[in-house]
Design an enzyme around this catalytic site. Structure first.
Site, PDB file in Angstrom:
ATOM      1  N   TYR A   1      44.707  74.689  21.190  1.00 19.16           N
ATOM      2  CA  TYR A   1      44.809  75.380  19.763  1.00 19.16           C
ATOM      3  C   TYR A   1      46.012  75.614  19.402  1.00 19.16           C
ATOM      4  CZ  TYR A   1      44.155  79.442  16.572  1.00 19.16           C
ATOM      5  OH  TYR A   1      44.306  80.306  15.521  1.00 19.16           O
TER       6      TYR A   1
ATOM      7  N   ASP B   1      53.901  73.275  22.480  1.00 16.33           N
ATOM      8  CA  ASP B   1      53.359  74.435  21.748  1.00 16.33           C
ATOM      9  C   ASP B   1      53.430  75.289  23.171  1.00 16.33           C
ATOM     10  OD1 ASP B   1      52.251  76.719  20.805  1.00 16.33           O
ATOM     11  OD2 ASP B   1      50.371  75.571  19.851  1.00 16.33           O
TER      12      ASP B   1
ATOM     13  N   LYS C   1      53.821  84.833  20.588  1.00 18.78           N
ATOM     14  CA  LYS C   1      53.138  86.044  21.745  1.00 18.78           C
ATOM     15  C   LYS C   1      54.410  86.920  22.538  1.00 18.78           C
ATOM     16  CE  LYS C   1      48.660  84.089  21.465  1.00 18.78           C
ATOM     17  NZ  LYS C   1      48.183  82.717  21.395  1.00 18.78           N
TER      18      LYS C   1
HETATM   19  C1  LIG Z   1      48.022  81.974  19.982  1.00 16.88           C
HETATM   20  C2  LIG Z   1      48.371  80.584  19.894  1.00 16.88           C
HETATM   21  C3  LIG Z   1      48.741  80.123  18.495  1.00 16.88           C
HETATM   22  C4  LIG Z   1      48.608  80.508  17.334  1.00 16.88           C
HETATM   23  O1  LIG Z   1      49.678  81.969  17.310  1.00 16.88           O
HETATM   24  P1  LIG Z   1      49.212  83.067  16.257  1.00 16.88           P
HETATM   25  O2  LIG Z   1      50.351  84.070  16.367  1.00 16.88           O
HETATM   26  O3  LIG Z   1      47.863  83.654  16.403  1.00 16.88           O
HETATM   27  O4  LIG Z   1      49.440  82.606  15.042  1.00 16.88           O
HETATM   28  C5  LIG Z   1      49.482  78.924  18.677  1.00 16.88           C
HETATM   29  N1  LIG Z   1      49.363  78.291  19.745  1.00 16.88           N
HETATM   30  C6  LIG Z   1      48.873  78.538  20.947  1.00 16.88           C
HETATM   31  C7  LIG Z   1      48.936  77.771  22.255  1.00 16.88           C
HETATM   32  C8  LIG Z   1      48.294  79.727  20.997  1.00 16.88           C
HETATM   33  O5  LIG Z   1      47.817  80.055  22.045  1.00 16.88           O
END
Ligand SMILES: *Cc1c(COP(=O)(O)O)cnc(C)c1O
Length: 430
Positions: free
Chosen positions: A145, A240, A268
């Site tokens: 994701y 990511d 995060k």
């Molecule tokens: C949570 C998440 C996102 C998106 O971050 P948001 O702040 O919710 O837009 C992107 N990549 C990864 C791996 C994530 O876990």
């Protein structure tokens, strides 16, 4: 007022004025059933709902709350920053300080751009990769994701070169067709795509240790092969690390495994519970962003002083001793959950990255989306509700990681393991 209103009543009110009663779909509990709990406050490892019931929290706001809720240092930093204004719309020292902490921990990052979410970080990283390389296509992996930007909401088509099929209405065929979706951990699939159309690929993006199909480790050599294939083809490698950044003592999976991506997305934890995302990387690439370069990106609240203060206070507390404590808590929880399941006769496997865990009802941990989906996810709703009744708040979806904070003491963890043993026996008896 709020404290005595029940979650059910709040949810009814919410459904009249918020779409589906929530502001992010998984909060609606669709995959486990029941009415979502409304929370009123949280402290340390504990959450309190609108009925006044308390729960040991294993969601941690989906990752950011690694110090535990309402950490006094973070609360103080936020309130001090807010008292000097919640936004300037002009540069401030806190942006520089948080950027320096991050570049100090990530050798692959010379320059950073702060944004307001992980989604924005990824969206911008892809635009930058396309602008930098002059190419259009992006390779992603099924089950990873990367937020909800158009080109990332695409699932696998059949065959490596099939154009992506959008996972959501509202995404144009052309946005989807530039996204190639491959199975995670399949070096062979990536190699084939690069052989066939390597010169049109701007970037390969991956979670280096995916945390959005449960928690799935990369197989030995897989990330190294991505590094080599992208480099040879003149494409960028984007990690990511929105979940994994600052989840491990080395700073991120890239430092733990000694692989240098071209661009990194963060989020995060770096915002300490406030809305922050970031992308960073090699100065020669990053300087293609405006104002030094032609690739445009901007943000009214980007580098917000209150959010930066929360991030700085959080990262400062993440010392090597803190990581040792986190590792210990997470490994005892992982071992305890697995033991509890196995002794009830339920196949379970646990994967762990620092203080994040993946719990799968399967005899071995999955390696990609297909194997994650073949675990007994049908057991998860009973696990979720059984734990909730006993005061343990796990994510309302089988595909989310379990997060442990610095406030998850042995007492907290042991209580959860005992409850899990009871819940697993109940599930096995059905
Ligand atoms: C949570 C998440 C996102 C998106 O971050 P948001 O702040 O919710 O837009 C992107 N990549 C990864 C791996 C994530 O876990």
């Amino acid at each position: 007022m709020e404290d005595i209103a029940k979650s059910g009543e709040l949810y009814e009110r919410a459904c009249l004025c918020l779409v589906g009663g929530v502001n992010s779909p998984v909060r609606a509990w669709k995959s486990v059933g029941g009415t979502p709990l409304f929370m009123t406050c949280a402290s340390g490892a504990m959450l309190r709902d609108a009925e006044g019931r308390t729960y040991r929290d294993y969601v941690g706001s989906w990752g950011p709350m690694i110090l535990g809720h309402a950490n006094p240092d973070v609360v103080r930093a936020i309130s001090e920053a807010a008292s000097r204004s919640s936004s300037f719309g002009a540069p401030c020292e806190a942006e520089v300080e948080l950027a320096e902490i991050i570049t100090g921990r990530f050798p692959s990052i010379d320059r950073i751009r702060f944004v307001n979410s992980g989604t924005e970080a990824v969206m911008t990283a892809l635009r930058l990769a396309r602008g930098y390389t002059g190419r259009d296509r992006v390779v992603k992996f099924a089950g990873c994701y990367h937020g909800h930007s158009d080109s990332m909401l695409v699932s696998a088509g059949s065959g490596a070169l099939t154009s992506g099929i959008p996972t959501s209405p509202g995404i144009t065929a052309s946005a989807a067709s530039d996204t190639i979706v491959l199975p995670f951990n399949s070096e062979e699939a990536v190699r084939r795509v690069f052989e066939e159309c390597g010169e049109s690929i701007a970037a390969v993006i991956t979670e280096p240790w995916p945390g959005n199909m449960g928690l799935v480790p990369p197989m030995p050599g897989f990330l190294e092969s991505l590094r080599k294939l992208t480099k040879d083809a003149g494409a960028l490698l984007i990690f990511d690390e929105v979940i994994t950044g600052f989840r491990v003592p080395e700073g991120g999976v890239q430092n733990m495994m000694n692989i240098r991506p071209d661009l990194t997305c963060l989020g995060k934890i770096i915002g300490g519970g406030l809305p922050v995302g970031a992308l960073g990387g090699d100065a020669r690439i990053m300087d293609h962003l405006a104002p030094t370069g032609p690739v445009y990106q901007a943000g009214t609240l980007a580098g917000n002083p209150v959010a930066m203060a929360a991030g700085i206070a959080t990262l400062r507390r993440l010392t090597q001793t803190a990581y040792q404590k986190l590792d210990y808590a997470a490994s005892s929880l992982g071992a305890g959950l697995k033991r509890a399941a196995m002794s009830a006769g339920i196949d379970a496997s646990v994967s762990r990255l620092g203080s994040a865990l993946g719990l799968f009802f399967a005899s071995r941990p999955p390696t990609d989306l297909a194997s994650a989906q073949s675990a007994r996810t049908d057991l998860y709703p009973a696990f979720f509700h059984g734990m909730l009744e006993r005061g343990d708040y796990f994510a309302p979806s089988a595909y989310e990681a379990i997060f442990v904070s610095l406030e998850h003491t042995s007492d907290v963890i042991n209580a959860t393991i005992e409850n899990a043993a009871e819940v697993f026996r109940g599930i096995a008896a059905q």
